[in-house]
Design a protein around this motif. Structure first.
Motif, PDB file in Angstrom:
ATOM      1  N   UNK A 317       0.813  -1.037   0.111  1.00 59.01           N
ATOM      2  CA  UNK A 317       0.059   0.015   0.202  1.00 59.01           C
ATOM      3  C   UNK A 317       0.974   1.409  -0.024  1.00 59.01           C
ATOM      4  N   UNK A 318       2.083   1.278   0.897  1.00 61.09           N
ATOM      5  CA  UNK A 318       2.575   2.521   1.015  1.00 61.09           C
ATOM      6  C   UNK A 318       3.335   2.757  -0.291  1.00 61.09           C
ATOM      7  N   UNK A 319       3.647   1.696  -0.944  1.00 60.06           N
ATOM      8  CA  UNK A 319       4.722   1.617  -2.198  1.00 60.06           C
ATOM      9  C   UNK A 319       3.616   2.486  -3.291  1.00 60.06           C
ATOM     10  N   UNK A 320       2.632   1.827  -3.330  1.00 59.35           N
ATOM     11  CA  UNK A 320       1.936   2.259  -4.456  1.00 59.35           C
ATOM     12  C   UNK A 320       1.108   3.800  -4.265  1.00 59.35           C
ATOM     13  N   UNK A 321       1.105   4.209  -3.008  1.00 57.42           N
ATOM     14  CA  UNK A 321       0.602   5.426  -2.649  1.00 57.42           C
ATOM     15  C   UNK A 321       1.856   6.472  -2.934  1.00 57.42           C
ATOM     16  N   UNK A 322       2.901   6.107  -2.441  1.00 57.78           N
ATOM     17  CA  UNK A 322       4.316   6.728  -2.863  1.00 57.78           C
ATOM     18  C   UNK A 322       4.483   7.079  -4.221  1.00 57.78           C
ATOM     19  N   UNK A 323       4.336   6.066  -5.198  1.00 54.19           N
ATOM     20  CA  UNK A 323       4.427   6.153  -6.693  1.00 54.19           C
ATOM     21  C   UNK A 323       3.274   7.076  -7.075  1.00 54.19           C
ATOM     22  N   UNK A 324       2.102   7.040  -6.631  1.00 50.91           N
ATOM     23  CA  UNK A 324       1.044   8.033  -6.939  1.00 50.91           C
ATOM     24  C   UNK A 324       1.195   9.436  -6.719  1.00 50.91           C
ATOM     25  N   UNK A 325       1.910   9.453  -5.412  1.00 55.24           N
ATOM     26  CA  UNK A 325       2.223  11.029  -4.803  1.00 55.24           C
ATOM     27  C   UNK A 325       3.027  11.609  -5.970  1.00 55.24           C
ATOM     28  N   UNK A 326       4.276  10.692  -6.260  1.00 51.15           N
ATOM     29  CA  UNK A 326       5.166  11.190  -7.351  1.00 51.15           C
ATOM     30  C   UNK A 326       4.417  11.619  -8.573  1.00 51.15           C
ATOM     31  N   UNK A 327       3.673  10.633  -9.059  1.00 49.08           N
ATOM     32  CA  UNK A 327       3.150  10.618 -10.473  1.00 49.08           C
ATOM     33  C   UNK A 327       2.154  12.005 -10.506  1.00 49.08           C
ATOM     34  N   UNK A 328       1.341  12.241  -9.263  1.00 51.01           N
ATOM     35  CA  UNK A 328       0.502  13.205  -9.521  1.00 51.01           C
ATOM     36  C   UNK A 328       1.383  14.707  -9.462  1.00 51.01           C
ATOM     37  N   UNK A 329       2.597  14.708  -8.607  1.00 52.04           N
ATOM     38  CA  UNK A 329       3.400  15.877  -8.433  1.00 52.04           C
ATOM     39  C   UNK A 329       3.793  16.197 -10.005  1.00 52.04           C
ATOM     40  N   UNK A 330       4.280  15.258 -10.727  1.00 47.76           N
ATOM     41  CA  UNK A 330       4.878  15.186 -12.161  1.00 47.76           C
ATOM     42  C   UNK A 330       3.805  15.564 -13.291  1.00 47.76           C
ATOM     43  N   UNK A 331       2.582  14.895 -13.155  1.00 46.64           N
ATOM     44  CA  UNK A 331       1.703  14.997 -14.118  1.00 46.64           C
ATOM     45  C   UNK A 331       1.432  13.723 -14.710  1.00 46.64           C
ATOM     46  N   UNK A 332       1.888  12.613 -14.043  1.00 48.23           N
ATOM     47  CA  UNK A 332       1.752  11.312 -14.708  1.00 48.23           C
ATOM     48  C   UNK A 332       0.651  10.439 -13.989  1.00 48.23           C
ATOM     49  N   UNK A 333      -0.103   9.724 -14.833  1.00 47.09           N
ATOM     50  CA  UNK A 333      -1.081   8.786 -14.135  1.00 47.09           C
ATOM     51  C   UNK A 333      -0.175   7.409 -13.825  1.00 47.09           C
ATOM     52  N   UNK A 334      -0.131   6.851 -12.793  1.00 46.99           N
ATOM     53  CA  UNK A 334       0.741   5.645 -12.670  1.00 46.99           C
ATOM     54  C   UNK A 334       0.009   4.536 -12.771  1.00 46.99           C
TER      55      UNK A 334
END
Length: 609
Positions: A317-334
Motif C-alpha cells: 500500500x505505502x509503495x503504491x501511494x508513494x508512486x502515485x504521490x510522485x506521479x501526481x506531482x509530475x503530472x503522470x498517471x501511474x
C-alpha cells in the motif's frame, strides 16, 4: 479533549481508515489540531509478525512501532507523526493489566474484563490523546479513534463496553460516534439494501452506543428514499446520514464529506467553535486542487513492482501511494503491474512456462521497476533477475530494503564474478556473503527485534553530485524509517565501488550502507530504508520522484533546474465560479442533495477501501 469514535458494520474493509482520516483532514483544514488512534482487537502485541497476506503491509513509525496500515493513512492525510502507542491491540491491553497484577497494583482483587480491562482501555486513550503529534508541539483538540473489525465481533466486545462507559466519563458534548456501514446493491434487484445497516446499528445501540452519524458505503450513491428508510429504523436524522460512493481517489473523500457540511455539524455537536466557515475552496483548497490534479494528468507511466506478496495489493500500500504521490506531482498517471518475483526464476520455465513468460513480458513492458522489501528465501532469485535486467538494459530502477540487498547480490555475481554470492538469510554457507545479519538485531525472537524506526543517513562527501543526493536537495543527511535485520557486508564495499556501484549514503557510524547508486545508468538507485513511509500526497518521496521522472526521461532536466518542476497552471483555473465546483461550499448536513450524489461517478471499490 473531544473524541470521535469510528465503528464499522456489515463487513470489514469498507474504508473506515480512509473515512477516519477524512474526518481528521476536514478538522485540520479548519485549524483544529487532531490525533488518531487505531484499535486492533487481535491478541498480537503489534503487527510486526504478521504475514502481509493477513492484514496487508506492516507500517513502521518514527519510534519503530510496527503497526496497522491504517496509521499510514492517518499520517498521510493529516501530515502528522504518530507513535506506537497510537495503535492499541488486545495483546497490549492484556499485557498492561497482567503486568499490573503481577506488581500487586490491584491489591489482591480478582482481575476481570470489567472493570480492569475496560478501565485500561479508557486510560490508554486519554493518555495518548494528550500527546503532541507534530513538530508544532501543540496538544491535540480532537482524537479520532477507529475501532477495527465490525460491531458484534467477539474480539472487540471489551472495547465496545469500554467506550460505552467512556461516553459518560468524558460527557456527551465531548464524544461523538460515526458508524460506517456497507449498503449493498445486488445486481438481481438493482436496489440498495438497508437491512444489513439496520442490523449493525441495532446491535451497536444494544451494546450502549448510539451513532450520531451513519456513513453509508456503496458502489453508487444512495438516494433520499434509502436515507429515509435508514433514518426510520436507526434513530438517526436523514441529515446525519452520508452516502460515500466509490470515488476516483481516496483523496477526494475529505472534500466529498465536507460537501455535506461535516465541519459545521461537528462544530455544533462537539462545541468546537469553528463556525462560521469561509467558502469551501478556501479552507479545503489543497484537497480540492489535489483531487482535480489527479483527474487532469497528461501522461502515463507503467511501473512494475516485483514482489513476493503480490496476491494481496495491500501488501504494498505505502509503495503504491508513494508512486502515485510522485506521479501526481509530475503530472503522470501511474499504472502499476504487480509481478510475482518467483515467476521470473528459471525453474518456472519448466514448472509453469505460461506464468514465466507472462511475468517476463510484464517486466519488459514497464517503464520503470520497483523491487520492494520482503523476508525469507522465496522469490529472491526472481528479484535478482529483475535487478540484472534493469541494470543491463538501462531501465529506471528503485530497490527498497531486500531490493537493495538483491541489487548488491546481483552486482557481485555478474560484475564482480563472485559466483554464488548471496545473503546469509538465503544461504548461510555461501562463499561470498555480501549480505549478512546484524548480530545485535538477531536475538532469536521474531517480534520487534529488527533495526526499526527513523534513523539518520549521512551522504558521503563524494556523493554531492549523485542523483539521489540532489533529489533530496543536496543535503548532508536525511532521516528515513527502517525495518530490516540484514545489511551489506562492509568487507566488500571497496570492491563494489571500484567497479561502479557507489554507496553514496551510510549510517552515522559509517559502518552500514544505506544508499547505492550505479554510475553510467539513467536511474539505478537502491536504499536500505523505506522511503515510502514518509511520502505524503503533497510532499512526495524523493527516490520515487526520481524514478517516475527517469521513466519519463525528465530526470536530467529536473536536476538541471535545481529539482524544480515547470510551473503548473493554477488549479483554481479549473473553476470560474462556486457553481462549477459542484456547489462545493460549506453547507449544513440537510443541504446535501441527491442531484449532487447522482452526478458523482462510481469507480472501482478498491479506491476507497
Amino acid at each position: 479533549m473531544k473524541y470521535i469514535l469510528i465503528t464499522g458494520g456489515v463487513i470489514s474493509g469498507v474504508g473506515k481508515g480512509v473515512i477516519s482520516s477524512s474526518f481528521g483532514a476536514i478538522l485540520k483544514s479548519c485549524g483544529i489540531e487532531v490525533t488518531s488512534i487505531k484499535i486492533d482487537p487481535y491478541i498480537n502485541l503489534d503487527a510486526g509478525t504478521f504475514s502481509p497476506y493477513e492484514h496487508g503491509e506492516v507500517y513502521v513509525l518514527d519510534d519503530g512501532g510496527e503497526v496497522d496500515l491504517d496509521l499510514g493513512n492517518y499520517e498521510r492525510f493529516l501530515n502528522i507523526t504518530l507513535h506506537k502507542q497510537n495503535n492499541i491491540t488486545t495483546g497490549k491491553i492484556y499485557q498492561t493489566v497482567i503486568d499490573r497484577e503481577r506488581h500487586g497494583d490491584y491489591l489482591g482483587k480478582t482481575v476481570q474484563v470489567v472493570p480492569h480491562i475496560t478501565d485500561a482501555v479508557q486510560e490508554w486513550v486519554e493518555r495518548v490523546a494528550q500527546k503532541p503529534v507534530s513538530e508544532s508541539g501543540k496538544t491535540p483538540e480532537v482524537c479520532i479513534i477507529e475501532l477495527g473489525g465490525i460491531v458484534g465481533d467477539i474480539e472487540s466486545m471489551a472495547f465496545v463496553e469500554a467506550f460505552r462507559q467512556f461516553q459518560f466519563r468524558v460527557k456527551r458534548e465531548n464524544f461523538c460516534v460515526a458508524h460506517v456501514s456497507l449498503v449493498p446493491q445486488p445486481k438481481t434487484t438493482g436496489e440498495h439494501k438497508t437491512k444489513p445497516t439496520q442490523q449493525s446499528v441495532r446491535e451497536l445501540r444494544g451494546l450502549g452506543l448510539s451513532p450520531d452519524i451513519i456513513v453509508c458505503r456503496s458502489e453508487r450513491p444512495i438516494g433520499d428514499s434509502v436515507k429515509e428508510k435508514i433514518s426510520n429504523f436507526c434513530h438517526v436524522a436523514p441529515q446525519q446520514i452520508i452516502s460515500i460512493p466509490d470515488l476516483y481517489s481516496v483523496y477526494e473523500v475529505p472534500v466529498f464529506m465536507e460537501n455535506h457540511g461535516m465541519a459545521e455539524y461537528l462544530s455544533k455537536r462537539l462545541q468546537l467553535d469553528i463556525t462560521p466557515l469561509p467558502p469551501l475552496r478556501k479552507y479545503m483548497r489543497s484537497w480540492i486542487e489535489l483531487g482535480e490534479r489527479m483527474k487532469h494528468l497528461k501522461y502515463e507511466v507503467t511501473v512494475g513492482i516485483v514482489g513476493k506478496y503480490t496476491r494481496l495489493e495491500d501488501s504494498y500500500t505505502s509503495i503504491t501511494k508513494a508512486l502515485n504521490h510522485a506521479g501526481n506531482e509530475i503530472g503522470c498517471k501511474v499504472n502499476i503491474k504487480f509481478i510475482e518475483a518467483s515467476n521470473l526464476e528459471a525453474t518456472m520455465l519448466v514448472d509453469d512456462p505460461v506464468a514465466y513468460h507472462s511475468a517476463w513480458h510484464n517486466l519488459c513492458v514497464c517503464d520503470c521497476v520497483v523491487v520492494p522489501g520482503g523476508f525469507g528465501k522465496r522469490g529472491v532469485e526472481g528479484k535478482i533477475e529483475a535487478c540484472k535486467w534493469c541494470r543491463v538494459n538501462g531501465k529506471p530502477f528503485l530497490g527498497i530494503c531486500l531490493g537493495f540487498q538483491t541489487a548488491v547480490i546481483e552486482f557481485a555475481r555478474n560484475v564482480l564474478k563472485m559466483e554464488g554470492a548471496n545473503s546469509t538469510e538465503v544461504n548461510e554457507d555461501t562463499k561470498y556473503p555480501v549480505v549478512i545479519d546484524m548480530p545485535e538485531h538477531n536475538t532469536g525472537e521474531m517480534g520487534g527485534t529488527m533495526r526499526l524506526g527513523k534513523r539518520t543517513t549521512v551522504f558521503k562527501p563524494s556523493a554531492i553530485r549523485s542523483k539521489i543526493n540532489r533529489l533530496y536537495g543536496s543535503v548532508d543527511k536525511i532521516d528515513e524509517r527502517h525495518r530490516h535485520r540484514y545489511e551489506v557486508n562492509p568487507e566488500y564495499i571497496q570492491e563494489f565501488e571500484k567497479h561502479g556501484m557507489q554507496f553514496v549514503g551510510v549510517d552515522v557510524d559509517q559502518q552500514r550502507m544505506e544508499i547505492l547508486e550505479l554510475d553510467n545508468h539513467p536511474y539505478y538507485v537502491a536504499v536500505q530504508f523505506h522511503p515510502e513511509y514518509l511520502s505524503r500526497p503533497m510532499n512526495p518521496s524523493p527516490p520515487f520522484m526520481g524514478l517516475i521522472l527517469a521513466a519519463r526521461d525528465k530526470l536530467k532536466s529536473y536536476l538541471h533546474k535545481g529539482c524544480k518542476l515547470s510551473p503548473r497552471e493554477p488549479q483554481s483555473d479549473y473553476y470560474d465560479s462556486d457553481e462549477e465546483l459542484h456547489d462545493l461550499t460549506a453547507k449544513k448536513l440537510n443541504v446535501g442533495s441527491n442531484e449532487h450524489d447522482d452526478s458523482s461517478s462510481a469507480y472501482s471499490s478498491s479506491s476507497v477501501s
